[in-house]
Design an enzyme around this catalytic site. Structure first.
Site, PDB file in Angstrom:
ATOM      1  N   GLU A   1       7.061  -0.540 -13.637  1.00 45.12           N
ATOM      2  CA  GLU A   1       6.368  -1.118 -12.493  1.00 45.12           C
ATOM      3  C   GLU A   1       6.076  -2.596 -12.734  1.00 45.12           C
ATOM      4  O   GLU A   1       5.804  -3.029 -13.848  1.00 45.12           O
ATOM      5  CB  GLU A   1       5.063  -0.363 -12.229  1.00 45.12           C
ATOM      6  CG  GLU A   1       5.275   1.125 -11.968  1.00 45.12           C
ATOM      7  CD  GLU A   1       4.113   1.766 -11.223  1.00 45.12           C
ATOM      8  OE1 GLU A   1       3.527   1.105 -10.343  1.00 45.12           O
ATOM      9  OE2 GLU A   1       3.786   2.918 -11.535  1.00 45.12           O
ATOM     10  N   ASP A   2       6.146  -3.378 -11.653  1.00 49.04           N
ATOM     11  CA  ASP A   2       5.596  -4.741 -11.621  1.00 49.04           C
ATOM     12  C   ASP A   2       6.145  -5.633 -12.728  1.00 49.04           C
ATOM     13  O   ASP A   2       5.384  -6.231 -13.497  1.00 49.04           O
ATOM     14  CB  ASP A   2       4.068  -4.686 -11.729  1.00 49.04           C
ATOM     15  CG  ASP A   2       3.402  -3.895 -10.627  1.00 49.04           C
ATOM     16  OD1 ASP A   2       4.096  -3.131  -9.942  1.00 49.04           O
ATOM     17  OD2 ASP A   2       2.182  -4.031 -10.454  1.00 49.04           O
TER      18      ASP A   2
ATOM     19  N   ASP B   1      10.403  -1.747 -10.208  1.00 51.36           N
ATOM     20  CA  ASP B   1      10.277  -1.559  -8.762  1.00 51.36           C
ATOM     21  C   ASP B   1      10.119  -2.863  -7.985  1.00 51.36           C
ATOM     22  O   ASP B   1      10.262  -2.882  -6.765  1.00 51.36           O
ATOM     23  CB  ASP B   1       9.157  -0.570  -8.425  1.00 51.36           C
ATOM     24  CG  ASP B   1       7.772  -1.027  -8.858  1.00 51.36           C
ATOM     25  OD1 ASP B   1       7.652  -2.047  -9.561  1.00 51.36           O
ATOM     26  OD2 ASP B   1       6.785  -0.340  -8.503  1.00 51.36           O
ATOM     27  N   HIS B   2       9.806  -3.960  -8.656  1.00 52.75           N
ATOM     28  CA  HIS B   2       9.768  -5.308  -8.082  1.00 52.75           C
ATOM     29  C   HIS B   2       9.348  -6.250  -9.193  1.00 52.75           C
ATOM     30  O   HIS B   2       9.236  -5.847 -10.355  1.00 52.75           O
ATOM     31  CB  HIS B   2       8.815  -5.401  -6.872  1.00 52.75           C
ATOM     32  CG  HIS B   2       7.435  -4.900  -7.148  1.00 52.75           C
ATOM     33  ND1 HIS B   2       6.517  -5.620  -7.903  1.00 52.75           N
ATOM     34  CD2 HIS B   2       6.803  -3.754  -6.798  1.00 52.75           C
ATOM     35  CE1 HIS B   2       5.391  -4.932  -7.997  1.00 52.75           C
ATOM     36  NE2 HIS B   2       5.543  -3.787  -7.341  1.00 52.75           N
TER      37      HIS B   2
ATOM     38  N   CYS C   1       5.094  -2.546  -4.254  1.00 51.38           N
ATOM     39  CA  CYS C   1       5.605  -1.238  -4.641  1.00 51.38           C
ATOM     40  C   CYS C   1       5.941  -0.287  -3.492  1.00 51.38           C
ATOM     41  O   CYS C   1       7.078   0.180  -3.421  1.00 51.38           O
ATOM     42  CB  CYS C   1       4.647  -0.569  -5.621  1.00 51.38           C
ATOM     43  SG  CYS C   1       2.921  -0.624  -5.143  1.00 51.38           S
TER      44      CYS C   1
END
Length: 574
Positions: A43-44, A281-282, A82
């Site tokens: 994530e992130d 996810d980004h 997200c």
């Protein structure tokens, strides 16, 4: 269905579909059954990995994976945040085309709601499961037509979901698709333990969850604040360096987690039969990155381990692929790798083949309590952004994000007039249009919209965005309040009608309205996704239910399977 029959059925189905689909990368056979596919998603996180040229990162496991696999250097998400990004990924469709574009549906000023994608939109794990794959995920869903965590979305996507899922729970002989998220790199891991009230309680709970997911793990090498390289849009202060170093060390823990999973694959003898995809996810969970359409928000790393038997033609281990890849390309690629037919209306490409794309597209809409609407198109060099809120800066107040010490400090320094021109930009109006040369200006600080030397490029990129919007439905053409009213008539979430059954030629045929997905079980067997008529034992108890994405699932209906000669007279179960 018995396990041997399941294995044979999967192989046969995959063989037929692969042969029929022009997008299929492989044809399964008795000698080479469908591959296992494991998707690992941090994530992130931007490309802060040694294999992507970041000398500060401590990522030995990912670097090893890259040395034995392929680095995909130009991978982009469809959103910098997200839930919209995850919705686009799981459906294989841009979030603006499915009503999943606002961050997030549970924080809408018009009340909590679930998005209702078009009825033909099916999540690709459901298609894999219907084709015989054992599908599992962990605690993170966050698709906008589900809640954030496991067991809050359509029951048809996953054979198993939750904290203790694993490929080891699959039936013998079943290929598996696993989707594992790594929360340790989440933005909340940069916040102080309690953040600010009232969000501090939530942040603390998220950090407890992160600690539970990564017990006693430490990065292979600790990154110190003096080690980090501060980009020009941040002030070089101890606070900024401390937050960046904390982010790097969370990445190091994630790298250890990835190493553990890869070790388990090796222990189980599955590395030669499992395609491993690692990505995020980004972009970074840091200021001017997460939530934004700059490359710092949508440019992500991706590494794929290709077992020799499933390696695409022309692909060699330890190489770099510079093609543009969008997150909407993951669904058609994974389906093709599994030998499962790709829906014809998906906008992505199968990048496991030689297909290429000229542009990737991204969008930003409401972010928590702040309305917004931006669209972006990028080729290998230029990025064009259009804003429907040209006076709204990216650095506006935002309750969740503003728990990061570096954000609070940057806001204070801006008010005090102590930021330079590059650092002030995030707090200034972006204007209606922006054009960046990401080759000469990788931090996207020099807007070329008014530069006569780039007039032709500006027109080309404008045209590329207009052409995309002309063929891509954009749910933000209507106010969110109207969209919510359509999704929840009279303020209530619709309930999916129950499925119906008929018995034809000794086979069970299930159907549902609104193109809803149908699941069934026979006697005490596991729930299955209905894909085609099947044979059930005479006198067996058949249960079925249906769900349309974003709606409540139907009631469970039951029948007793009749004798073949009474096939037209199903008997309701008692």
């Amino acid at each position: 269905m018995k396990r041997a029959g399941l294995r044979a059925g999967v192989t046969l189905l995959a063989s037929l579909v692969a042969a029929a689909s022009p997008h299929a990368a492989f044809a399964a056979s008795a000698d080479r059954p469908p591959p296992n596919i494991l998707l690992l998603m941090a994530e992130d996180m931007s490309p802060r990995v040694g294999a992507f040229g970041d000398a500060v990162a401590s990522t030995p496991n990912l670097d090893k994976l890259a040395s034995e696999g392929v680095v995909y250097r130009n991978t982009f998400t469809t959103s910098g945040v997200c839930a919209p990004s995850r919705a686009a990924h799981i459906l294989g469709r841009h979030q603006i085309a499915t009503g999943t574009q606002h961050m997030r549906t549970t924080r809408s000023p018009y009340g909590t709601y679930r998005a209702v994608p078009p009825p033909q939109a099916k999540a690709y794990p459901e298609l894999l499961r219907a084709a015989g794959y054992y599908t599992y995920t962990d605690t993170k869903l966050d698709y906008q037509f589900s809640g954030t965590f496991a067991n809050s979305g359509p029951f048809t996507l996953w054979s198993d979901e939750g904290a203790d899922t694993h490929w080891r729970k699959r039936p013998d002989g079943s290929p598996f698709f696993g989707f594992v998220s790594f929360m340790v790199t989440h933005e909340s891991g940069v916040f102080r333990p309690l953040g600010s009230w009232p969000h501090g309680v939530l942040h603390f709970a998220m950090q407890v969850l992160r600690a539970w997911q990564a017990p006693s793990l430490e990065p292979a090498r600790t990154v110190m604040p003096d080690d980090v390289r501060v980009p020009p849009y941040y002030p070089d202060t101890p606070t900024v360096r401390a937050d960046m170093a904390r982010h790097y060390n969370n990445i190091g823990i994630m790298d250890r987690q990835v190493g553990e999973i890869l070790g388990q694959l090796a222990e189980d003898g599955l590395l030669d039969s499992t395609i491993v995809i690692w990505t995020t996810d980004h972009g970074d969970g840091l200021a001017r990155a997460k939530r934004e359409l700059f490359d710092s928000g949508i440019h992500v790393p991706m590494i794929i381990h290709w077992p020799p038997a499933y390696r695409p033609q022309g692909v060699e281990p330890g190489t770099v692929d510079d093609r543009l890849i969008s997150f909407v390309d993951l669904a058609p690629t994974i389906l093709a790798l599994a030998g499962v037919k790709t829906p014809a209306d998906l906008p992505g490409i199968n990048f496991a083949s030689a297909q290429t794309r000229e542009y990737v597209y991204a969008a930003r809409d409401r972010i928590d309590e702040v309305p917004d609407r931006q669209r972006a198109v990028r080729d290998k060099r230029y990025k064009y952004l259009r804003s429907w809120h040209p006076s709204q800066p990216g650095g506006h107040a935002l309750a969740f994000r503003d728990n990061a010490d570096m954000v609070l400090e940057m806001q204070r320094l801006y008010r005090e007039g102590r930021l330079n021109a590059a650092q002030r930009q995030w707090f200034e109006a972006p204007g209606e249009e922006r054009l960046f040369d990401t080759s000469g200006d990788p931090f996207e600080l020099d807007n070329l919209v008014r530069d006569p030397a780039h007039a032709e490029t500006l027109q080309r990129m404008r045209g590329a965005l207009d052409a995309w919007l002309a063929v891509t439905p954009d749910y933000s053409e209507e106010p969110e309040a109207n969209m919510v009213a359509r999704f929840q008539p009279h303020g209530e979430t619709p309930v999916t009608p129950a499925p119906s059954v008929s018995f034809q030629g000794g086979q069970v045929v299930l159907s549902a309205s609104d193109n809803a997905s149908v699941g069934y079980r026979v006697d005490d067997g596991a729930w299955q996704v209905y894909a085609a008529p099947f044979v059930a034992p005479t006198g067996g108890r058949l249960r079925a239910k249906a769900v349309r994405y974003g709606w409540e699932e139907s009631e469970v209906v039951e029948w007793t399977v009749p004798e073949a000669e009474n096939a037209d007279a199903p008997v309701p179960a008692g």
